[in-house]
Design a protein around this motif. Structure first.
Motif, PDB file in Angstrom:
ATOM      1  N   ILE A 148       0.971  -1.211   0.076  1.00  0.00           N
ATOM      2  CA  ILE A 148       0.151  -0.089  -0.011  1.00  0.00           C
ATOM      3  C   ILE A 148       0.753   1.157  -0.103  1.00  0.00           C
ATOM      4  CG2 ILE A 148      -1.807   1.514   1.530  1.00  0.00           C
ATOM      5  CD1 ILE A 148      -2.787  -1.079   2.410  1.00  0.00           C
ATOM      6  N   SER A 149       0.702   1.938  -0.883  1.00  0.00           N
ATOM      7  CA  SER A 149       1.482   3.308  -1.101  1.00  0.00           C
ATOM      8  C   SER A 149       1.336   4.132   0.227  1.00  0.00           C
ATOM      9  CB  SER A 149       1.180   4.073  -2.205  1.00  0.00           C
ATOM     10  OG  SER A 149       1.345   3.446  -3.650  1.00  0.00           O
ATOM     11  N   GLY A 150       2.599   4.446   0.818  1.00  0.00           N
ATOM     12  CA  GLY A 150       2.679   5.438   2.027  1.00  0.00           C
ATOM     13  C   GLY A 150       2.535   4.560   3.234  1.00  0.00           C
ATOM     14  N   ALA A 151       2.629   3.043   3.092  1.00  0.00           N
ATOM     15  CA  ALA A 151       2.537   2.370   4.203  1.00  0.00           C
ATOM     16  C   ALA A 151       3.427   1.011   4.016  1.00  0.00           C
ATOM     17  CB  ALA A 151       1.126   1.640   4.604  1.00  0.00           C
ATOM     18  N   THR A 152       4.406   1.453   3.137  1.00  0.00           N
ATOM     19  CA  THR A 152       5.702   0.349   2.741  1.00  0.00           C
ATOM     20  C   THR A 152       5.737  -0.490   4.107  1.00  0.00           C
ATOM     21  OG1 THR A 152       6.075   1.921   0.985  1.00  0.00           O
ATOM     22  CG2 THR A 152       7.575  -0.133   1.552  1.00  0.00           C
ATOM     23  N   VAL A 153       6.367   0.166   5.042  1.00  0.00           N
ATOM     24  CA  VAL A 153       7.177  -0.485   6.097  1.00  0.00           C
ATOM     25  C   VAL A 153       6.068  -1.231   7.176  1.00  0.00           C
ATOM     26  CG1 VAL A 153       8.293  -0.171   8.330  1.00  0.00           C
ATOM     27  CG2 VAL A 153       9.095   1.281   6.440  1.00  0.00           C
ATOM     28  N   THR A 154       4.766  -0.881   7.143  1.00  0.00           N
ATOM     29  CA  THR A 154       3.855  -1.210   7.923  1.00  0.00           C
ATOM     30  C   THR A 154       3.594  -2.669   7.131  1.00  0.00           C
ATOM     31  OG1 THR A 154       2.830   0.698   8.869  1.00  0.00           O
ATOM     32  CG2 THR A 154       1.556  -1.068   8.697  1.00  0.00           C
ATOM     33  N   ILE A 155       3.405  -2.639   5.757  1.00  0.00           N
ATOM     34  CA  ILE A 155       2.976  -3.732   5.225  1.00  0.00           C
ATOM     35  C   ILE A 155       4.093  -4.863   5.108  1.00  0.00           C
ATOM     36  CG2 ILE A 155       2.358  -4.698   3.062  1.00  0.00           C
ATOM     37  CD1 ILE A 155       0.010  -3.237   4.503  1.00  0.00           C
ATOM     38  N   MET A 156       5.172  -4.313   5.073  1.00  0.00           N
ATOM     39  CA  MET A 156       6.421  -5.412   5.037  1.00  0.00           C
ATOM     40  C   MET A 156       6.565  -6.125   6.426  1.00  0.00           C
ATOM     41  SD  MET A 156       9.240  -3.071   3.153  1.00  0.00           S
ATOM     42  CE  MET A 156      10.533  -4.427   3.088  1.00  0.00           C
ATOM     43  N   ILE A 157       6.175  -5.272   7.600  1.00  0.00           N
ATOM     44  CA  ILE A 157       6.215  -5.898   8.878  1.00  0.00           C
ATOM     45  C   ILE A 157       5.147  -6.983   9.019  1.00  0.00           C
ATOM     46  CG2 ILE A 157       5.879  -5.264  11.403  1.00  0.00           C
ATOM     47  CD1 ILE A 157       7.210  -2.756  10.993  1.00  0.00           C
ATOM     48  N   ILE A 158       3.811  -6.588   8.625  1.00  0.00           N
ATOM     49  CA  ILE A 158       2.836  -7.583   8.545  1.00  0.00           C
ATOM     50  C   ILE A 158       3.345  -8.883   7.616  1.00  0.00           C
ATOM     51  CG2 ILE A 158       0.305  -7.958   7.764  1.00  0.00           C
ATOM     52  CD1 ILE A 158      -0.231  -4.994   8.610  1.00  0.00           C
ATOM     53  N   ASP A 159       3.742  -8.463   6.639  1.00  0.00           N
ATOM     54  CA  ASP A 159       4.209  -9.664   5.842  1.00  0.00           C
ATOM     55  C   ASP A 159       5.352 -10.510   6.564  1.00  0.00           C
ATOM     56  OD1 ASP A 159       4.468 -10.811   2.710  1.00  0.00           O
ATOM     57  OD2 ASP A 159       6.424 -10.414   3.725  1.00  0.00           O
ATOM     58  N   ASP A 160       6.278  -9.712   7.177  1.00  0.00           N
ATOM     59  CA  ASP A 160       7.367 -10.657   8.024  1.00  0.00           C
ATOM     60  C   ASP A 160       6.731 -11.271   9.179  1.00  0.00           C
ATOM     61  OD1 ASP A 160      10.139 -11.072   8.796  1.00  0.00           O
ATOM     62  OD2 ASP A 160       9.429  -9.755  10.676  1.00  0.00           O
ATOM     63  N   SER A 161       5.794 -10.760  10.012  1.00  0.00           N
ATOM     64  CA  SER A 161       5.219 -11.309  10.906  1.00  0.00           C
ATOM     65  C   SER A 161       4.524 -12.722  10.511  1.00  0.00           C
ATOM     66  CB  SER A 161       4.293 -10.332  11.595  1.00  0.00           C
ATOM     67  OG  SER A 161       5.130  -9.384  12.142  1.00  0.00           O
ATOM     68  N   LEU A 162       3.757 -12.508   9.628  1.00  0.00           N
ATOM     69  CA  LEU A 162       2.673 -13.874   9.227  1.00  0.00           C
ATOM     70  C   LEU A 162       3.657 -14.814   8.601  1.00  0.00           C
ATOM     71  CD1 LEU A 162      -0.107 -12.189   7.558  1.00  0.00           C
ATOM     72  CD2 LEU A 162      -0.263 -13.676   9.191  1.00  0.00           C
ATOM     73  N   VAL A 163       4.796 -14.469   7.606  1.00  0.00           N
ATOM     74  CA  VAL A 163       5.553 -15.572   7.194  1.00  0.00           C
ATOM     75  C   VAL A 163       6.385 -16.144   8.100  1.00  0.00           C
ATOM     76  CG1 VAL A 163       7.228 -15.984   5.504  1.00  0.00           C
ATOM     77  CG2 VAL A 163       5.527 -14.448   4.922  1.00  0.00           C
ATOM     78  N   ARG A 164       7.150 -15.407   8.705  1.00  0.00           N
ATOM     79  CA  ARG A 164       8.126 -15.911   9.870  1.00  0.00           C
ATOM     80  C   ARG A 164       7.301 -16.692  10.920  1.00  0.00           C
ATOM     81  NH1 ARG A 164      11.919 -13.401  12.937  1.00  0.00           N
ATOM     82  NH2 ARG A 164      11.111 -11.201  12.830  1.00  0.00           N
ATOM     83  N   GLY A 165       6.023 -15.819  11.429  1.00  0.00           N
ATOM     84  CA  GLY A 165       5.521 -16.500  12.636  1.00  0.00           C
ATOM     85  C   GLY A 165       4.854 -18.013  12.075  1.00  0.00           C
ATOM     86  N   GLY A 166       4.269 -17.945  11.202  1.00  0.00           N
ATOM     87  CA  GLY A 166       3.781 -19.217  10.273  1.00  0.00           C
ATOM     88  C   GLY A 166       4.666 -20.245  10.347  1.00  0.00           C
ATOM     89  N   ILE A 167       5.807 -19.853   9.833  1.00  0.00           N
ATOM     90  CA  ILE A 167       6.807 -20.956   9.597  1.00  0.00           C
ATOM     91  C   ILE A 167       7.192 -21.575  11.194  1.00  0.00           C
ATOM     92  CG2 ILE A 167       9.185 -21.342   8.904  1.00  0.00           C
ATOM     93  CD1 ILE A 167       8.733 -19.599   6.753  1.00  0.00           C
ATOM     94  N   LYS A 168       7.458 -20.708  11.856  1.00  0.00           N
ATOM     95  CA  LYS A 168       7.813 -21.211  13.414  1.00  0.00           C
ATOM     96  C   LYS A 168       6.731 -21.908  13.940  1.00  0.00           C
ATOM     97  CE  LYS A 168      10.879 -17.582  14.561  1.00  0.00           C
ATOM     98  NZ  LYS A 168      11.080 -16.410  15.436  1.00  0.00           N
ATOM     99  N   VAL A 169       5.459 -21.699  13.876  1.00  0.00           N
ATOM    100  CA  VAL A 169       4.328 -22.520  14.310  1.00  0.00           C
ATOM    101  C   VAL A 169       4.198 -23.643  13.595  1.00  0.00           C
ATOM    102  CG1 VAL A 169       1.784 -22.594  14.355  1.00  0.00           C
ATOM    103  CG2 VAL A 169       2.848 -20.497  15.141  1.00  0.00           C
ATOM    104  N   ALA A 170       4.388 -23.874  12.202  1.00  0.00           N
ATOM    105  CA  ALA A 170       4.462 -24.920  11.468  1.00  0.00           C
ATOM    106  C   ALA A 170       5.425 -25.729  11.829  1.00  0.00           C
ATOM    107  CB  ALA A 170       4.439 -24.742   9.968  1.00  0.00           C
ATOM    108  N   ARG A 171       6.539 -25.499  12.082  1.00  0.00           N
ATOM    109  CA  ARG A 171       7.823 -26.352  12.676  1.00  0.00           C
ATOM    110  C   ARG A 171       7.717 -26.670  14.054  1.00  0.00           C
ATOM    111  NH1 ARG A 171      12.523 -22.653   9.578  1.00  0.00           N
ATOM    112  NH2 ARG A 171      12.585 -24.202   7.773  1.00  0.00           N
ATOM    113  N   ALA A 172       7.111 -25.924  14.681  1.00  0.00           N
ATOM    114  CA  ALA A 172       6.874 -26.397  16.193  1.00  0.00           C
ATOM    115  C   ALA A 172       5.705 -27.510  16.240  1.00  0.00           C
ATOM    116  CB  ALA A 172       6.428 -25.256  16.999  1.00  0.00           C
ATOM    117  N   LEU A 173       4.857 -27.154  15.696  1.00  0.00           N
ATOM    118  CA  LEU A 173       3.701 -28.465  15.526  1.00  0.00           C
ATOM    119  C   LEU A 173       3.899 -29.445  14.502  1.00  0.00           C
ATOM    120  CD1 LEU A 173       0.545 -26.108  15.644  1.00  0.00           C
ATOM    121  CD2 LEU A 173       1.674 -27.288  17.577  1.00  0.00           C
ATOM    122  N   GLY A 174       5.159 -29.305  13.762  1.00  0.00           N
ATOM    123  CA  GLY A 174       5.189 -30.495  12.681  1.00  0.00           C
ATOM    124  C   GLY A 174       4.287 -30.451  11.395  1.00  0.00           C
TER     125      GLY A 174
END
Length: 726
Positions: A148-174
């Motif tokens: 979203i123009s004007g919210a670059t950093v915020t969207i990148m943080i949401i993206d990073d949180s979902l991807v990294r957080g999701g991978i950590k959950v998937a690995r923790a639960l197998g």
């Protein structure tokens, strides 16, 4: 004993107050009651209890678990522009695919300055269907990043949180065949003894310096491949062979590479800058496109580059960057951008493992709208800089949360060393003024300009720069955390300037009452007083309310505080909504860049202040009321008075900026803001009748008693007025 216990409880309570405590109430369990299971997984009808080992809750359909719900902020600590996490609840199924995503809470100021929250919600929910297996295999690059123009950093943080957080959950639960990463061999470490100096040709030839070059033709072709007609219509100007960007990267915290590229003196500066466990990269660039851009000046974050290693992404803040004047190598090319970036110790970065520096290339497709592409510059440290460990590394599956939190707040305190030092000097100076107030106020003109200067620093530095404005919300958050048992010192220490101020206030309440903060350190209070001074300079009439009316308006702020505090016992979010009666967020945190109703309210308060000095402080401020209540236990009365004060002299009463002095001469400590104007008058040879008499008497006789400083009669002098200790 009761008094001592009360004082102890008071000090502990006020020391605990901190805005960061609000985060303690933000847990998966607190958000799930407000979410329908079907919003995350179609057909789901219930949530199970949150697990103790992994912070996830089963999403149930007919009693069967069909997915697992998790809160991104439980697994990823990335914060946005606001300095607070962006809370997203997502559901992940057995195949490691995001079945549903819901943005539940954020404090991003960008939503308050023109970007609809609905747009943020829609983009976040668009991550439904993301395959985390593919993301784990590609290091989070298997999907396109929608900005979203004007919210670059915020969207990148949401993206990073979902991807990294999701991978950590998937690995923790197998889930999806993913499993927790474990060490498969000996961990490599840097050879710090290798300090060989090489030239540019050698460094670029052996991979010590890695390069990525894009020309105009390549970047235009890349945007054409997206199929976006708007981007295709606006090609990058220039010859196709012209350089779009020529970017190089090197890990200069490695001694040999750092000494070669930086030289001995600059490398020594680098080692002083880096703390234990921290690394640094050198990024070089030239061409039509800047890898830095200008966004970091606005928000403190470089939004065009990020470092990625495995599941971890590192974004750089302005305090993690230093410019480099020139390279020490004689045979290196000329670069227009030479910048050092610090990699914090708590990012889990491993210098011995490969990483990539990702470049975000943007193109304007409208007046304010942009589209983006990413390009990766890979880096792997050459073998000559590494040593094998004699003992294989062991990874403890149980993360030491307390150590991680401690590392986080310690890093924040280190990053804010300058701000902490400035606040420390401010508190030291203010304490000196209060302890030696008689001498500080001896010269009326000098003290006037000192106070103007101090208030300006409080407004500009504490308020508009550091955003360290205290709020009644801090107290409500404290009450909620103590009630729920969720208080931790780690959370309290996340905001050092707020921590230091609350700790100082707890001590000041015993000595001087609420005025130490309200009259000197409060940014909005400073804004009111400074604007009133300007109004007086332009001869704006000043209104003095009749004493009877003024005295009856005092209780309003106490009633507002008690109402908000009681409401917080029912619902802290609801109380925070009504706490908007404080204009602090609008006038100080967001600097009036907010929806018009909030701006109008804050401006109206400031307009009233032009005619009635500190109008908001006197009658409305719930924080002032909250501080005034425990201030009743103060142990000293420092403000000097004469027995003639109030009878017959009314000078101090008439000139008190906030009408805190009764017509009978007594100072009301609950309303006093400790501006010390009454102490200036106490020594005035032109306004104080007692001092005027002293001057006249001194002119006539040379009595020993009258050789004392003006305004300071001996204890047995008939003009001395003793003020009882409260």
């Amino acid at each position: 004993m009761d008094v001592r216990r009360a004082i102890h409880i008071l000090l502990a309570s006020f020391a605990f107050c901190c805005a960061a405590l609000t985060a303690q109430a933000d847990s998966l369990a607190s958000f799930l009651p407000d979410i329908e299971p079907a919003e995350l997984v179609p057909g789901a009808d219930a949530f199970g209890p949150v697990r103790d080992d992994v912070k996830v809750a089963p999403v149930l359909k007919g009693g069967e678990t069909v997915a697992w719900a998790f809160l991104t902020s439980d697994f990823v600590g990335t914060t946005g522009y606001s300095g607070k996490p962006i809370h997203v609840v997502a559901a992940i199924d057995d195949d490691a695919v995001l079945a549903g995503v819901k943005l539940v809470k954020h404090s991003e100021p960008i939503v308050l300055i023109g970007i609809p929250n609905s747009k943020m919600v829609a983009l976040t929910e668009g991550y439904t269907g993301l395959d985390l297996k593919a993301e784990a295999a590609t290091g989070g690059e298997a999907h396109d990043l929608d900005i979203i123009s004007g919210a670059t950093v915020t969207i990148m943080i949401i993206d990073d949180s979902l991807v990294r957080g999701g991978i950590k959950v998937a690995r923790a639960l197998g889930l999806g065949g993913l499993s927790a990463q474990a060490a498969t061999g000996p961990k490599r470490e840097l050879d710090m003894a290798n300090q060989e100096v090489n030239d540019w040709a050698t460094l670029s030839g052996d991979g010590s310096v890695r390069r990525m070059t894009l020309d105009i033709g390549q970047i235009n072709a890349a945007f054409e491949a997206t199929g976006d007609a708007r981007a295709i219509k606006r090609p990058e100007p220039g010859d196709p062979d012209d350089t779009y960007i020529d970017m190089h990267v090197a890990l200069v915290s490695v001694p040999s590479i750092g000494l070669s590229l930086l030289g001995e003196a600059e490398y020594a500066n680098l080692t002083k800058w880096l703390k234990p466990g921290e690394q640094a990269i050198l990024v070089l660039g030239r061409g039509a496109y800047s890898f830095k851009g200008s966004g970091y000046v606005r928000g403190g974050i470089f939004d065009r580059i990020q470092l990625i290693q495995g599941d971890n992404a590192v974004r750089f803040f302005d305090r993690q960057q230093r410019r480099l004047g020139d390279l020490a190598t004689d045979d290196s090319p000329m670069f227009t951008e030479l910048d050092l970036f610090k990699i914090p110790a708590d990012t889990e970065f491993d210098a011995a493992e490969p990483f990539r520096l990702q470049l975000l290339a943007q193109r304007a497709v409208g007046a304010v709208e942009k589209t983006f592409l990413t390009f990766d510059l890979g880096y792997k440290l050459p073998e000559q800089y590494l040593l094998p460990l004699a003992v294989p590394a062991v990874i403890d599956s149980a993360t030491d949360e307390s150590a991680a939190k401690a590392a986080l707040w310690q890093r924040i305190w280190k990053d804010k060393t300058v701000e902490i030092a400035i606040l420390g000097v401010m508190l030291f100076v203010l304490t000196g003024v209060f302890f030696f107030q008689f001498h500080a106020t001896m010269n009326a003109r000098a003290f006037y300009w000192f106070r103007i200067g101090y208030l300006t620093v409080s407004l500009v530095f504490l308020g508009w720069y550091a955003n360290a404005q205290l709020s009644v919300v801090n107290l409500m958050a404290l009450a909620g955390s103590l009630r729920s048992g969720g208080f931790t010192w780690d959370a309290f220490l996340l905001d050092p300037l707020v921590f230091i101020q609350w700790f100082a206030i707890a001590a000041a309440l015993l000595f001087w009452g609420r005025g130490a903060y309200c009259g000197w350190l409060c940014p909005f209070g400073a804004l009111q007083e400074l604007t009133n001074k300007i109004a007086r300079a332009f001869n704006v009439p000043q209104w003095t309310l009749p004493w009877g009316l003024h005295e009856r308006l005092w209780p309003l702020k106490y009633m507002i505080f008690l109402g908000l505090f009681g409401l917080s016992m029912v619902s802290i979010p609801l109380a925070e909504t009504y706490a908007e009666i404080e204009p602090f967020k609008t006038a100080i945190i967001l600097k009036f860049v907010r929806d018009w109703p909030f701006v109008v309210f804050a401006v109206l308060l400031l307009v009233a202040n032009l005619f009635i000095e500190r109008f908001y402080c006197r009658y409305i401020c719930p924080l002032g009321g909250a501080l005034a209540i425990p201030a009743r236990i103060r142990m000293f009365d420092w403000l000097k008075r004469y027995k003639e004060c109030g009878s017959p002299c009314q000078t101090c009463s008439n000139e008190c900026p906030v009408q805190a002095i009764h017509p009978t001469g007594e100072i009301n400590p609950n309303e006093c803001v400790n501006c010390l104007h009454c102490q200036v008058l106490y020594q005035s040879e032109s306004k104080c009748p007692v001092v005027i008499k002293q001057v006249k008497r001194r002119a006539k006789v040379g009595s020993a008693d009258l050789k004392m400083p003006l305004g300071q009669p001996p204890a047995n002098h008939p003009n001395a007025k003793q003020t009882p200790i409260s």
